[in-house]
Design a protein around this motif. Structure first.
Motif, PDB file in Angstrom:
ATOM      1  N   UNK A  10      33.095 -10.860  54.485  1.00  0.00           N
ATOM      2  CA  UNK A  10      33.510 -11.554  55.692  1.00  0.00           C
ATOM      3  C   UNK A  10      32.299 -12.209  56.316  1.00  0.00           C
ATOM      4  N   UNK A  11      32.516 -13.352  56.956  1.00  0.00           N
ATOM      5  CA  UNK A  11      31.406 -14.029  57.615  1.00  0.00           C
ATOM      6  C   UNK A  11      31.041 -13.277  58.880  1.00  0.00           C
ATOM      7  N   UNK A  12      29.840 -12.720  58.994  1.00  0.00           N
ATOM      8  CA  UNK A  12      29.475 -11.927  60.172  1.00  0.00           C
ATOM      9  C   UNK A  12      29.210 -12.813  61.382  1.00  0.00           C
ATOM     10  N   UNK A  19      17.979  -7.863  52.267  1.00  0.00           N
ATOM     11  CA  UNK A  19      16.845  -6.945  52.213  1.00  0.00           C
ATOM     12  C   UNK A  19      16.824  -6.009  53.413  1.00  0.00           C
ATOM     13  N   UNK A  20      17.212  -6.506  54.588  1.00  0.00           N
ATOM     14  CA  UNK A  20      17.270  -5.634  55.763  1.00  0.00           C
ATOM     15  C   UNK A  20      18.422  -4.641  55.646  1.00  0.00           C
ATOM     16  N   UNK A  21      19.528  -5.058  55.014  1.00  0.00           N
ATOM     17  CA  UNK A  21      20.641  -4.130  54.782  1.00  0.00           C
ATOM     18  C   UNK A  21      20.231  -3.034  53.809  1.00  0.00           C
ATOM     19  N   UNK A  22      19.467  -3.403  52.788  1.00  0.00           N
ATOM     20  CA  UNK A  22      18.998  -2.410  51.828  1.00  0.00           C
ATOM     21  C   UNK A  22      18.065  -1.397  52.499  1.00  0.00           C
ATOM     22  N   UNK A  54      29.420  -6.142  63.836  1.00  0.00           N
ATOM     23  CA  UNK A  54      28.852  -7.479  63.671  1.00  0.00           C
ATOM     24  C   UNK A  54      29.285  -8.099  62.343  1.00  0.00           C
ATOM     25  N   UNK A  55      29.447  -7.273  61.320  1.00  0.00           N
ATOM     26  CA  UNK A  55      29.901  -7.748  60.020  1.00  0.00           C
ATOM     27  C   UNK A  55      31.403  -7.875  59.912  1.00  0.00           C
ATOM     28  N   UNK A  56      32.123  -7.752  61.038  1.00  0.00           N
ATOM     29  CA  UNK A  56      33.584  -7.874  61.107  1.00  0.00           C
ATOM     30  C   UNK A  56      34.286  -6.802  60.285  1.00  0.00           C
ATOM     31  N   UNK A  57      33.692  -5.623  60.284  1.00  0.00           N
ATOM     32  CA  UNK A  57      34.308  -4.441  59.680  1.00  0.00           C
ATOM     33  C   UNK A  57      34.694  -3.485  60.812  1.00  0.00           C
ATOM     34  N   UNK A  58      35.429  -4.036  61.799  1.00  0.00           N
ATOM     35  CA  UNK A  58      35.692  -3.302  63.039  1.00  0.00           C
ATOM     36  C   UNK A  58      36.540  -2.060  62.802  1.00  0.00           C
ATOM     37  N   UNK A 110      26.471  -3.017  53.347  1.00  0.00           N
ATOM     38  CA  UNK A 110      25.744  -3.745  52.299  1.00  0.00           C
ATOM     39  C   UNK A 110      26.695  -4.402  51.310  1.00  0.00           C
ATOM     40  N   UNK A 111      27.740  -3.675  50.899  1.00  0.00           N
ATOM     41  CA  UNK A 111      28.631  -4.170  49.858  1.00  0.00           C
ATOM     42  C   UNK A 111      29.598  -5.223  50.394  1.00  0.00           C
ATOM     43  N   UNK A 112      30.193  -4.948  51.553  1.00  0.00           N
ATOM     44  CA  UNK A 112      31.277  -5.809  52.029  1.00  0.00           C
ATOM     45  C   UNK A 112      30.810  -7.062  52.757  1.00  0.00           C
TER      46      UNK A 112
END
Length: 241
Positions: A10-12, A19-22, A54-58, A110-112
């Motif tokens: 999804x578009x955040x 790299x910051x997610x990792x 923020x990543x729209x995984x509410x 990281x994955x989604x």
């Protein structure tokens, strides 16, 4: 050029560099060490939940938030007053699950919210070898694909009138193994082969330099993630000494 997406992104609201997610995922694993420091661990988990939003995984973020603090309340209030086998059993279920929640949420983030193109481009920028990038890129897509296959198997079982719940597992474990686990294992072998072939056909590991439509760079949010993740890891190490 490449910019392929597998449909799980999804578009955040604010874009994050892979790299910051990792690094966030690495820092989340440190929460397993600092599980007894409730303040630092809880604060860092809330930070991960905000990044999920923020990543729209509410929905996932709110579910994880409720489970985490419900299990924390049970851990602090109930388990401390029990003893013996019951205490050990509840401790294993609730505390261990709670400690792994930051790791699970960081992995989902990281994955989604990352395409394989972004993942490959980001770690190419770090100068990593294709021997590291290609297996991780295949694995990166493997789990979402396995999830899709699992849903397909359950839908096929439902269509044929076969239930899959705790009652069916307890009463008919062999039948459950036949109808669920065997097809899933067969699909796993096929998925791994297909993903490896797809990676090769897209030129991963080729001699020429690859390009990507997406510009990979650090933003303000990425710097904040790096700083807070680094502080949390240092604090956890010092607190454990």
């Amino acid at each position: 050029m490449e910019n392929f997406n597998f449909g799980y992104t999804n578009s955040p609201y604010l874009w994050m560099d892979p790299r910051s997610k990792a690094l966030l995922f690495l820092a989340a694993n440190f929460a397993l060490w600092g599980g007894t420091n409730y303040f630092a661990s809880n604060l860092f988990f809330v930070f991960i939940v905000l990044l999920l939003i923020n990543g729209k995984q509410t929905r996932m973020a709110m579910t994880a938030f409720v489970i985490y603090f419900a299990f924390l309340a049970i851990d602090v209030v109930l388990i401390s007053k029990l003893s013996g086998t019951v205490s050990i059993l509840l401790l294993t279920i609730f505390r261990v699950t709670r400690l792994y929640m930051p790791v699970i949420c960081a992995a989902i983030l990281l994955i989604r919210t990352t395409t394989v193109s972004e993942f490959v481009a980001a770690f190419k920028r770090m100068g990593l070898s294709d021997k590291i990038i290609i297996p991780f890129s295949v694995m990166f897509r493997f789990f979402p694909t396995l999830g899709e296959e699992w849903r397909n198997i359950r839908n096929a079982m439902r269509f044929r009138g076969i239930r899959f719940d705790w009652q069916s597992i307890m009463l008919s474990p062999i039948k459950t193994l036949e109808y669920v686990i065997v097809p899933l294992l067969m699909s796993t072998v096929k998925i791994s082969g297909d993903l490896s072939a797809a990676s090769i056909s897209r030129g991963l590991g080729g001699p020429k330099e690859r390009t990507c439509f997406k510009q990979i760079r650090f933003g303000i949010l990425d710097y904040g993630v790096v700083i807070l993740s680094s502080i949390f890891m240092i604090f956890t190490i010092l607190d454990g000494m």
